[in-house]
Design an enzyme around this catalytic site. Structure first.
Site, PDB file in Angstrom:
ATOM      1  N   CYS A  11      -6.264   2.346  12.466  1.00 20.43           N
ATOM      2  CA  CYS A  11      -6.423   1.352  13.533  1.00 20.43           C
ATOM      3  C   CYS A  11      -5.173   0.524  13.795  1.00 20.43           C
ATOM      4  CB  CYS A  11      -7.583   0.422  13.218  1.00 20.43           C
ATOM      5  SG  CYS A  11      -7.234  -0.703  11.836  1.00 20.43           S
ATOM      6  N   ALA A  66       0.837  -1.192   0.000  1.00 25.84           N
ATOM      7  CA  ALA A  66       0.000   0.000   0.000  1.00 25.84           C
ATOM      8  C   ALA A  66       0.877   1.249   0.000  1.00 25.84           C
ATOM      9  CB  ALA A  66      -0.920  -0.012   1.223  1.00 25.84           C
ATOM     10  N   MET A  67       0.248   2.394  -0.152  1.00 30.64           N
ATOM     11  CA  MET A  67       0.977   3.656  -0.075  1.00 30.64           C
ATOM     12  C   MET A  67       1.740   3.734   1.249  1.00 30.64           C
ATOM     13  SD  MET A  67       0.426   5.573  -2.820  1.00 30.64           S
ATOM     14  CE  MET A  67       0.800   7.236  -2.272  1.00 30.64           C
ATOM     15  N   ASN A  68       2.890   4.377   1.195  1.00 29.56           N
ATOM     16  CA  ASN A  68       3.681   4.640   2.400  1.00 29.56           C
ATOM     17  C   ASN A  68       4.233   3.366   3.033  1.00 29.56           C
ATOM     18  OD1 ASN A  68       4.816   6.706   3.927  1.00 29.56           O
ATOM     19  ND2 ASN A  68       3.253   6.594   5.509  1.00 29.56           N
ATOM     20  N   GLU A 124       7.379   2.218  -8.901  1.00 30.91           N
ATOM     21  CA  GLU A 124       6.020   2.569  -9.348  1.00 30.91           C
ATOM     22  C   GLU A 124       5.570   1.680 -10.508  1.00 30.91           C
ATOM     23  OE1 GLU A 124       4.307   4.436  -7.552  1.00 30.91           O
ATOM     24  OE2 GLU A 124       5.748   5.646  -6.434  1.00 30.91           O
ATOM     25  N   ALA A 125       5.775   0.387 -10.340  1.00 32.97           N
ATOM     26  CA  ALA A 125       5.540  -0.577 -11.423  1.00 32.97           C
ATOM     27  C   ALA A 125       4.077  -0.692 -11.817  1.00 32.97           C
ATOM     28  CB  ALA A 125       6.070  -1.951 -11.005  1.00 32.97           C
TER      29      ALA A 125
END
Length: 205
Positions: free
Chosen positions: A144, A10-12, A84-85
């Protein structure tokens, strides 16, 4: 034997840092690497892989007509790294498969699996279908602290679930979240939209 690796997260989740770390490890051993980045990713300028902590490395820009196989054959590196595939197209992914199969050079591609709507990117779809080895780069949900598997798009801090698939951005535009928090936010957004639509209807009458 060379393999095609797809490492998604996921991002980050630190994917760009992993690209830079892997490149450094190869170069520290006296080996050469080629780093590719899609032309569409211009957050930090074209031809740069940049981590959020500020480390950068020059990269070869992958445009629509880039001859991936020819470039790799000419330079003959020990390893190919792709940042960034998810933004690659089918033809580019297949060219990387040819690099592995015909030139015997390992390819390690890092990218998102799915977009903010939970749908696969074109590049991710074909990497998942063709990769010899698939690995997850893990991070936690910003709400969470469970494992994040979704990418939530924000507009002025408000979650949005409709729009164009590709919108380049960082923490100001996306957050990594778990499926439960993603679903909760989507339901809340739908309720707000229905409430706004009902209020507009009453106003018209």
């Amino acid at each position: 034997m060379a393999k095609l690796y797809f490492r998604y997260g996921a991002m980050n989740s630190g994917k760009s840092i992993e690209v830079l770390r892997t490149a450094h490890n190869y170069e520290e051993q006296g080996k050469s690497v080629m780093v590719f980045t899609p032309a569409i990713d211009n957050r930090y300028g074209k031809g740069q892989v940049t981590s959020r902590i500020g480390i950068q490395k020059p990269a070869t820009v992958l445009a629509e007509g880039t001859d991936i196989f020819g470039l790799v054959q000419q330079q003959a590196p020990d390893c190919i790294l792709v940042d960034e595939a998810q933004f690659l197209n089918k033809k580019q992914v297949e060219a990387l498969c040819e690099v592995v199969d015909e030139l015997g050079i390992p390819v390690i591609a890092y990218g998102l699996r799915a977009d903010f709507r939970g749908q696969l990117f074109e590049g991710s779809y074909h990497f998942l279908a063709l990769a010899d080895q698939i690995e997850e780069v893990k991070t936690v949900c910003w709400h969470c602290r469970r494992k994040a598997t979704m990418n939530m798009r924000l507009n002025n801090g408000i979650p949005v679930f409709e729009g164009a698939q590709i919108m380049i951005g960082g923490n100001e535009s996306y957050l990594p979240v778990c499926r439960q928090c993603y679903s909760k936010a989507r339901k809340q957004t739908a309720l707000v939209q229905r409430g706004s639509a009902a209020a507009d209807s009453e106003t018209e009458h």
